[in-house]
Structure formats: C-alpha cells, structure tokens
Scaffold this motif. Structure first.
Motif, PDB file in Angstrom:
ATOM      1  N   SER A  40       0.789  -1.175   0.018  1.00  0.00           N
ATOM      2  CA  SER A  40      -0.050   0.085  -0.064  1.00  0.00           C
ATOM      3  C   SER A  40       1.012   1.292  -0.066  1.00  0.00           C
ATOM      4  CB  SER A  40      -0.983   0.002   1.148  1.00  0.00           C
ATOM      5  OG  SER A  40      -1.983  -0.996   1.086  1.00  0.00           O
ATOM      6  N   ARG A  41       1.935   1.369   0.707  1.00  0.00           N
ATOM      7  CA  ARG A  41       2.728   2.419   0.692  1.00  0.00           C
ATOM      8  C   ARG A  41       3.529   2.638  -0.611  1.00  0.00           C
ATOM      9  NH1 ARG A  41       6.981   1.444   3.910  1.00  0.00           N
ATOM     10  NH2 ARG A  41       7.275   3.359   4.412  1.00  0.00           N
ATOM     11  N   GLN A  42       3.921   1.689  -1.166  1.00  0.00           N
ATOM     12  CA  GLN A  42       4.494   1.659  -2.542  1.00  0.00           C
ATOM     13  C   GLN A  42       3.390   2.280  -3.648  1.00  0.00           C
ATOM     14  OE1 GLN A  42       7.841   0.776  -3.085  1.00  0.00           O
ATOM     15  NE2 GLN A  42       7.254   2.167  -5.063  1.00  0.00           N
ATOM     16  N   ASN A  43       2.489   1.696  -3.348  1.00  0.00           N
ATOM     17  CA  ASN A  43       1.358   1.654  -4.624  1.00  0.00           C
ATOM     18  C   ASN A  43       0.682   3.292  -4.506  1.00  0.00           C
ATOM     19  OD1 ASN A  43       1.459  -0.602  -5.776  1.00  0.00           O
ATOM     20  ND2 ASN A  43      -0.015  -1.526  -4.806  1.00  0.00           N
ATOM     21  N   HIS A  52       6.725   3.846  10.010  1.00  0.00           N
ATOM     22  CA  HIS A  52       6.265   2.478   9.309  1.00  0.00           C
ATOM     23  C   HIS A  52       6.351   1.361  10.578  1.00  0.00           C
ATOM     24  CE1 HIS A  52       5.638  -1.281   6.989  1.00  0.00           C
ATOM     25  NE2 HIS A  52       4.462  -0.550   6.868  1.00  0.00           N
ATOM     26  N   VAL A  53       5.025   0.951  11.024  1.00  0.00           N
ATOM     27  CA  VAL A  53       5.306  -0.363  11.873  1.00  0.00           C
ATOM     28  C   VAL A  53       4.277  -1.310  11.438  1.00  0.00           C
ATOM     29  CG1 VAL A  53       4.734  -1.112  14.364  1.00  0.00           C
ATOM     30  CG2 VAL A  53       5.697   1.376  13.884  1.00  0.00           C
ATOM     31  N   ASP A  54       4.793  -2.603  11.267  1.00  0.00           N
ATOM     32  CA  ASP A  54       4.069  -3.522  10.839  1.00  0.00           C
ATOM     33  C   ASP A  54       2.781  -3.951  12.216  1.00  0.00           C
ATOM     34  OD1 ASP A  54       3.436  -6.746  10.546  1.00  0.00           O
ATOM     35  OD2 ASP A  54       3.943  -6.022   8.570  1.00  0.00           O
ATOM     36  N   LYS A  55       1.916  -3.948  11.590  1.00  0.00           N
ATOM     37  CA  LYS A  55       0.723  -4.591  12.698  1.00  0.00           C
ATOM     38  C   LYS A  55       1.154  -5.530  13.544  1.00  0.00           C
ATOM     39  CE  LYS A  55      -2.985  -2.918  10.013  1.00  0.00           C
ATOM     40  NZ  LYS A  55      -4.209  -3.177   8.941  1.00  0.00           N
ATOM     41  N   SER A  56       1.860  -6.571  12.966  1.00  0.00           N
ATOM     42  CA  SER A  56       2.050  -7.627  13.961  1.00  0.00           C
ATOM     43  C   SER A  56       3.608  -7.243  14.720  1.00  0.00           C
ATOM     44  CB  SER A  56       2.644  -8.886  13.278  1.00  0.00           C
ATOM     45  OG  SER A  56       3.891  -8.511  12.210  1.00  0.00           O
ATOM     46  N   GLU A  57       4.164  -6.138  14.603  1.00  0.00           N
ATOM     47  CA  GLU A  57       5.140  -5.803  15.618  1.00  0.00           C
ATOM     48  C   GLU A  57       4.895  -4.588  16.437  1.00  0.00           C
ATOM     49  OE1 GLU A  57       8.229  -4.627  12.748  1.00  0.00           O
ATOM     50  OE2 GLU A  57       8.440  -6.718  11.813  1.00  0.00           O
ATOM     51  N   VAL A  58       3.524  -4.245  16.489  1.00  0.00           N
ATOM     52  CA  VAL A  58       3.142  -3.379  17.478  1.00  0.00           C
ATOM     53  C   VAL A  58       3.544  -3.456  18.956  1.00  0.00           C
ATOM     54  CG1 VAL A  58       1.337  -2.124  18.442  1.00  0.00           C
ATOM     55  CG2 VAL A  58       1.500  -2.273  15.930  1.00  0.00           C
ATOM     56  N   ASP A  59       3.178  -4.645  19.413  1.00  0.00           N
ATOM     57  CA  ASP A  59       3.737  -4.941  20.820  1.00  0.00           C
ATOM     58  C   ASP A  59       5.223  -4.884  20.891  1.00  0.00           C
ATOM     59  OD1 ASP A  59       3.955  -7.312  19.211  1.00  0.00           O
ATOM     60  OD2 ASP A  59       3.469  -8.816  20.488  1.00  0.00           O
ATOM     61  N   TRP A 106      -6.065  12.059   4.631  1.00  0.00           N
ATOM     62  CA  TRP A 106      -4.859  12.653   4.687  1.00  0.00           C
ATOM     63  C   TRP A 106      -4.616  13.391   3.374  1.00  0.00           C
ATOM     64  CZ3 TRP A 106      -1.625  13.894   9.049  1.00  0.00           C
ATOM     65  CH2 TRP A 106      -0.202  14.473   8.747  1.00  0.00           C
ATOM     66  N   LYS A 107      -4.251  12.644   2.344  1.00  0.00           N
ATOM     67  CA  LYS A 107      -3.696  13.039   0.803  1.00  0.00           C
ATOM     68  C   LYS A 107      -4.824  13.903   0.444  1.00  0.00           C
ATOM     69  CE  LYS A 107      -1.801  11.052  -3.293  1.00  0.00           C
ATOM     70  NZ  LYS A 107      -1.286   9.805  -3.703  1.00  0.00           N
ATOM     71  N   ASN A 108      -6.345  13.561   0.495  1.00  0.00           N
ATOM     72  CA  ASN A 108      -7.113  14.388  -0.044  1.00  0.00           C
ATOM     73  C   ASN A 108      -7.445  15.766   0.677  1.00  0.00           C
ATOM     74  OD1 ASN A 108      -7.675  12.403  -1.941  1.00  0.00           O
ATOM     75  ND2 ASN A 108      -9.544  11.614  -0.993  1.00  0.00           N
ATOM     76  N   SER A 109      -6.781  15.927   1.834  1.00  0.00           N
ATOM     77  CA  SER A 109      -6.805  17.027   2.520  1.00  0.00           C
ATOM     78  C   SER A 109      -5.845  18.119   2.005  1.00  0.00           C
ATOM     79  CB  SER A 109      -6.835  16.805   3.898  1.00  0.00           C
ATOM     80  OG  SER A 109      -7.945  16.231   4.372  1.00  0.00           O
ATOM     81  N   GLY A 110      -4.950  17.715   1.200  1.00  0.00           N
ATOM     82  CA  GLY A 110      -3.561  18.326   0.627  1.00  0.00           C
ATOM     83  C   GLY A 110      -2.408  18.468   1.800  1.00  0.00           C
ATOM     84  N   LEU A 111      -2.595  17.489   2.731  1.00  0.00           N
ATOM     85  CA  LEU A 111      -1.303  17.330   3.617  1.00  0.00           C
ATOM     86  C   LEU A 111      -0.295  16.629   2.904  1.00  0.00           C
ATOM     87  CD1 LEU A 111      -3.549  16.813   6.556  1.00  0.00           C
ATOM     88  CD2 LEU A 111      -2.193  18.644   6.282  1.00  0.00           C
ATOM     89  N   PRO A 112       0.832  16.900   3.515  1.00  0.00           N
ATOM     90  CA  PRO A 112       2.071  16.253   2.809  1.00  0.00           C
ATOM     91  C   PRO A 112       2.299  14.647   2.407  1.00  0.00           C
ATOM     92  CG  PRO A 112       2.756  17.743   4.421  1.00  0.00           C
ATOM     93  CD  PRO A 112       1.438  17.551   4.721  1.00  0.00           C
ATOM     94  N   THR A 113       2.529  14.401   1.299  1.00  0.00           N
ATOM     95  CA  THR A 113       2.811  12.967   1.024  1.00  0.00           C
ATOM     96  C   THR A 113       3.858  12.825  -0.005  1.00  0.00           C
ATOM     97  OG1 THR A 113       1.165  12.961  -0.776  1.00  0.00           O
ATOM     98  CG2 THR A 113       0.389  12.263   1.515  1.00  0.00           C
ATOM     99  N   GLU A 114       4.329  11.910  -0.234  1.00  0.00           N
ATOM    100  CA  GLU A 114       5.171  11.647  -1.422  1.00  0.00           C
ATOM    101  C   GLU A 114       5.234  10.185  -1.843  1.00  0.00           C
ATOM    102  OE1 GLU A 114       9.452  10.995   1.439  1.00  0.00           O
ATOM    103  OE2 GLU A 114       8.862  12.979   0.741  1.00  0.00           O
ATOM    104  N   GLU A 115       5.745   9.938  -3.005  1.00  0.00           N
ATOM    105  CA  GLU A 115       5.809   8.716  -3.663  1.00  0.00           C
ATOM    106  C   GLU A 115       7.097   8.070  -3.261  1.00  0.00           C
ATOM    107  OE1 GLU A 115       4.967   8.479  -7.761  1.00  0.00           O
ATOM    108  OE2 GLU A 115       3.063   9.880  -7.575  1.00  0.00           O
ATOM    109  N   LEU A 116       7.086   6.663  -3.045  1.00  0.00           N
ATOM    110  CA  LEU A 116       8.190   6.005  -2.771  1.00  0.00           C
ATOM    111  C   LEU A 116       8.791   5.613  -4.226  1.00  0.00           C
ATOM    112  CD1 LEU A 116       7.281   3.401  -0.186  1.00  0.00           C
ATOM    113  CD2 LEU A 116       8.648   5.313   0.268  1.00  0.00           C
ATOM    114  N   PRO A 117      10.237   5.736  -4.314  1.00  0.00           N
ATOM    115  CA  PRO A 117      10.900   5.334  -5.452  1.00  0.00           C
ATOM    116  C   PRO A 117      10.426   3.668  -6.060  1.00  0.00           C
ATOM    117  CG  PRO A 117      12.541   6.218  -3.796  1.00  0.00           C
ATOM    118  CD  PRO A 117      11.111   6.024  -3.251  1.00  0.00           C
ATOM    119  N   ALA A 118      10.223   3.801  -7.083  1.00  0.00           N
ATOM    120  CA  ALA A 118      10.238   2.446  -7.729  1.00  0.00           C
ATOM    121  C   ALA A 118      11.245   1.528  -7.419  1.00  0.00           C
ATOM    122  CB  ALA A 118       9.743   2.380  -9.246  1.00  0.00           C
ATOM    123  N   GLY A 119      10.890   0.162  -7.210  1.00  0.00           N
ATOM    124  CA  GLY A 119      11.773  -0.803  -6.961  1.00  0.00           C
ATOM    125  C   GLY A 119      11.612  -1.281  -5.810  1.00  0.00           C
TER     126      GLY A 119
END
Length: 119
Positions: A40-43, A52-59, A106-119
């Motif tokens: 999702s982050r890549q797309n 970024h924290v994987d849900k399985s690693e929150v604990d 967040w994105k639709n509100s015009g707040l800062p986002t950026e794309e991840l580099p492909a790869g």
C-alpha cells in the motif's frame, strides 16, 4: 450488528481525528505511525516523517516506549488503524488517536505525501 460490535465501533470512533487535527498533533510532537502494508505504501505513497510499523510488530515496537507521548496512527481505513489504537491503549499509552479516513483522507486534505521510489 450485535451490541458488542456497536460498542466496539463506538469505542474506536471516540479516538478518531480528522486529517487536519492529526497534522496539528504531529506538528506539536506526536509520533505519526503508518501501519499500512508495504504494498500500500508503494502503490499509494507515504507521509514524510511517519514511522512505518507492521501491525504484527506493534507489541514489540511499543513495549518500552514513553506511554505519555501522543501517537497518531493511520492505515488505509479506520478498520486497520482502530485495532492498533486499542492495542496501544491496552499497553498503557494515554494519548493515541487515529485518522478518520486513513491515508486517503490525509492525502485528499492536501497534507504532505510523497511517492516511494520504484523498485
């Protein structure tokens, strides 16, 4: 929907903030936590500065943290972030919220986002 389901939904809704409110919290020092999967982050992109924290690693990631530090969690939807908020609150974190509408809001509100580099 059973009474239990409704109570659970109401409990999660109580910790929702709009994207602008979330951004204000982050500007004041809250930790911004992205619990979306890597695909999702890549797309769809990322929020600069979000951890970024994987849900399985929150604990494990939050086992020894400052439980008074404000935390803002987001996912692709509140269905993904809500359980993480509840988990952190069960660990004793006292100021944890999540973004109503998730990353897309967040994105639709015009707040800062950026794309991840492909790869």
């Amino acid at each position: 929907m059973s009474v239990t389901d409704h109570d659970s939904t109401s409990k999660l809704d109580a910790h929702l903030v709009d994207p602008e409110g979330a951004h204000a919290r982050v500007e004041q020092g809250a930790l911004l936590v992205d619990v979306r999967r890597a695909v999702s982050r890549q797309n769809f992109g990322v929020v600069p500065g979000a951890e970024h924290v994987d849900k399985s690693e929150v604990d494990t990631r939050f086992a020894d943290g400052d439980r008074s530090r404000p935390i803002v969690v987001f996912c692709g939807s509140v269905a993904g972030s809500g359980p993480v908020v509840e988990q952190l609150r069960e660990f004793g974190y006292t100021d944890v919220v999540h973004i109503d509408g998730g990353f897309e809001a967040w994105k639709n509100s015009g707040l800062p986002t950026e794309e991840l580099p492909a790869g």
